[in-house]
Design an enzyme around this catalytic site. Structure first.
Site, PDB file in Angstrom:
ATOM      1  N   HIS A   9       0.826  -1.197   0.000  1.00 49.79           N
ATOM      2  CA  HIS A   9       0.000   0.000   0.000  1.00 49.79           C
ATOM      3  C   HIS A   9       0.866   1.255   0.000  1.00 49.79           C
ATOM      4  O   HIS A   9       1.567   1.545   0.973  1.00 49.79           O
ATOM      5  CB  HIS A   9      -0.888  -0.025   1.248  1.00 49.79           C
ATOM      6  CG  HIS A   9      -1.826   1.116   1.364  1.00 49.79           C
ATOM      7  ND1 HIS A   9      -1.741   2.040   2.386  1.00 49.79           N
ATOM      8  CD2 HIS A   9      -2.897   1.480   0.611  1.00 49.79           C
ATOM      9  CE1 HIS A   9      -2.715   2.911   2.262  1.00 49.79           C
ATOM     10  NE2 HIS A   9      -3.429   2.602   1.194  1.00 49.79           N
ATOM     11  N   GLU A  36       0.409  -0.845  -4.790  1.00 49.15           N
ATOM     12  CA  GLU A  36      -0.786   0.008  -4.865  1.00 49.15           C
ATOM     13  C   GLU A  36      -0.342   1.453  -4.863  1.00 49.15           C
ATOM     14  O   GLU A  36       0.572   1.820  -4.118  1.00 49.15           O
ATOM     15  CB  GLU A  36      -1.706  -0.269  -3.678  1.00 49.15           C
ATOM     16  CG  GLU A  36      -3.023   0.482  -3.692  1.00 49.15           C
ATOM     17  CD  GLU A  36      -2.959   1.873  -3.040  1.00 49.15           C
ATOM     18  OE1 GLU A  36      -3.924   2.642  -3.175  1.00 49.15           O
ATOM     19  OE2 GLU A  36      -1.916   2.186  -2.397  1.00 49.15           O
ATOM     20  N   ASP A  38      -1.866   5.754  -5.576  1.00 49.02           N
ATOM     21  CA  ASP A  38      -2.916   6.724  -5.874  1.00 49.02           C
ATOM     22  C   ASP A  38      -2.383   7.680  -6.921  1.00 49.02           C
ATOM     23  O   ASP A  38      -1.192   8.011  -6.915  1.00 49.02           O
ATOM     24  CB  ASP A  38      -3.290   7.524  -4.619  1.00 49.02           C
ATOM     25  CG  ASP A  38      -3.653   6.623  -3.458  1.00 49.02           C
ATOM     26  OD1 ASP A  38      -4.676   5.941  -3.548  1.00 49.02           O
ATOM     27  OD2 ASP A  38      -2.892   6.601  -2.462  1.00 49.02           O
ATOM     28  N   HIS A  51      -1.387  10.777  -2.471  1.00 52.07           N
ATOM     29  CA  HIS A  51      -2.700  10.421  -1.944  1.00 52.07           C
ATOM     30  C   HIS A  51      -3.566  11.637  -1.648  1.00 52.07           C
ATOM     31  O   HIS A  51      -4.696  11.738  -2.106  1.00 52.07           O
ATOM     32  CB  HIS A  51      -2.543   9.594  -0.664  1.00 52.07           C
ATOM     33  CG  HIS A  51      -3.846   9.262  -0.005  1.00 52.07           C
ATOM     34  ND1 HIS A  51      -4.436  10.085   0.940  1.00 52.07           N
ATOM     35  CD2 HIS A  51      -4.696   8.220  -0.172  1.00 52.07           C
ATOM     36  CE1 HIS A  51      -5.582   9.549   1.333  1.00 52.07           C
ATOM     37  NE2 HIS A  51      -5.764   8.424   0.672  1.00 52.07           N
ATOM     38  N   GLU A 122      -5.192   3.631  -8.068  1.00 51.63           N
ATOM     39  CA  GLU A 122      -6.437   4.267  -7.626  1.00 51.63           C
ATOM     40  C   GLU A 122      -6.511   5.690  -8.161  1.00 51.63           C
ATOM     41  O   GLU A 122      -5.620   6.502  -7.898  1.00 51.63           O
ATOM     42  CB  GLU A 122      -6.536   4.291  -6.100  1.00 51.63           C
ATOM     43  CG  GLU A 122      -7.817   4.960  -5.619  1.00 51.63           C
ATOM     44  CD  GLU A 122      -7.904   5.131  -4.125  1.00 51.63           C
ATOM     45  OE1 GLU A 122      -8.745   5.958  -3.670  1.00 51.63           O
ATOM     46  OE2 GLU A 122      -7.141   4.473  -3.396  1.00 51.63           O
TER      47      GLU A 122
END
Length: 262
Positions: A9, A36, A38, A51, A122
């Site tokens: 993450h 992962e 953003d 993020h 994301e």
């Protein structure tokens, strides 16, 4: 029971500053199945791995990410804020690995890993640029040959969002790309087990999984995969493993891999 995939993450973000190349390289070294990240758009149209809407928490800058150009963001320090209490004898991080990370640079790193890697991207909303985020993302993935997954390609991309409209845009722009609908709460209108706009992967938060013990079985019974975020504590890891999830998204990939005996 299938062993779940372990996704880092924002990289190995417990140990190193989130969304920096250093954090992602550490996660790859630790053996994470995937990463992962953003993404947000800069004022001049570049996708960057950040993020928050604002720069204040993770850099020495201030204001909105979306109001800055790539050059302005590249001048900021995205590494010094993290774990300021770390021992003084720790090896210093390579400065080039703690500056702003563009999605393009992350893709280059993943493709250079020399092994299969899954990448969860994301798209962050709300955004002043609305659907341009997804359009820019799909265009970048096409340039890298990643918008249409191929079984023989070592890099597999999945796009995630809390926004059902963002998921729909991805399905329209790149129908073959897998999509994840992220869930922090369950909308009252949502029939549990069914995902909108062709998504086949649900992304509930670990608190939601804890509070709704029937959620994961219902999702899986409907034929969906389940990736749970952000699973850092040992008790939470045991919880999600017991429910039979397909993916664990964690700040501490090495710990999850060790628990799985890998």
């Amino acid at each position: 029971m299938t062993t779940p995939l372990v996704f880092a993450h924002r990289g190995a973000s417990y140990d190193l500053p989130e969304h920096t190349l250093a954090a992602y390289l550490r996660a790859l070294d630790e053996g994470a199945d995937g990463l992962e990240c953003d993404v947000r758009l800069t004022r001049d149209g570049h996708l960057v791995c950040v993020h928050d809407r604002r720069l204040d928490r993770t850099s020495n800058g201030h204001g909105l990410v979306s109001a800055r150009t790539l050059a302005e963001l590249d001048a900021l320090d995205f590494g010094s804020w993290h774990r300021a209490d770390a021992p003084a004898d720790d090896d210093p991080l390579d400065e080039s690995h703690t500056r702003l990370l563009t999605l393009e640079r992350l893709l280059d790193a993943v493709r250079s890993a020399g092994r299969p890697v899954r990448l969860l991207i994301e798209t962050k909303h709300p955004s002043r640029y609305r659907g341009e985020v997804e359009r820019k993302l799909v265009a970048l993935l096409r340039r890298h040959g990643l918008a249409e997954p191929r079984p023989d390609h070592p890099v597999q991309v999945t796009v995630m969002s809390f926004s059902p409209l963002a998921v729909r845009r991805i399905r329209e722009l790149a129908p073959a790309l897998p999509t994840v609908l992220l869930l922090e709460v369950l909308p009252r209108w949502w029939p549990v087990g069914r995902l909108p706009f062709g998504s086949r992967i649900a992304g509930p938060g670990v608190d939601l999984v804890r509070n709704r013990p029937r959620l994961v079985p219902a999702l899986r019974a409907a034929g969906n995969s389940v990736y749970v975020w952000t699973v850092n504590e040992p008790a939470d890891l045991e919880l999600v493993l017991a429910t039979g999830v397909d993916g664990v998204i964690t700040d501490r990939p090495a710990h999850a891999l060790a628990r799985l005996g890998r």
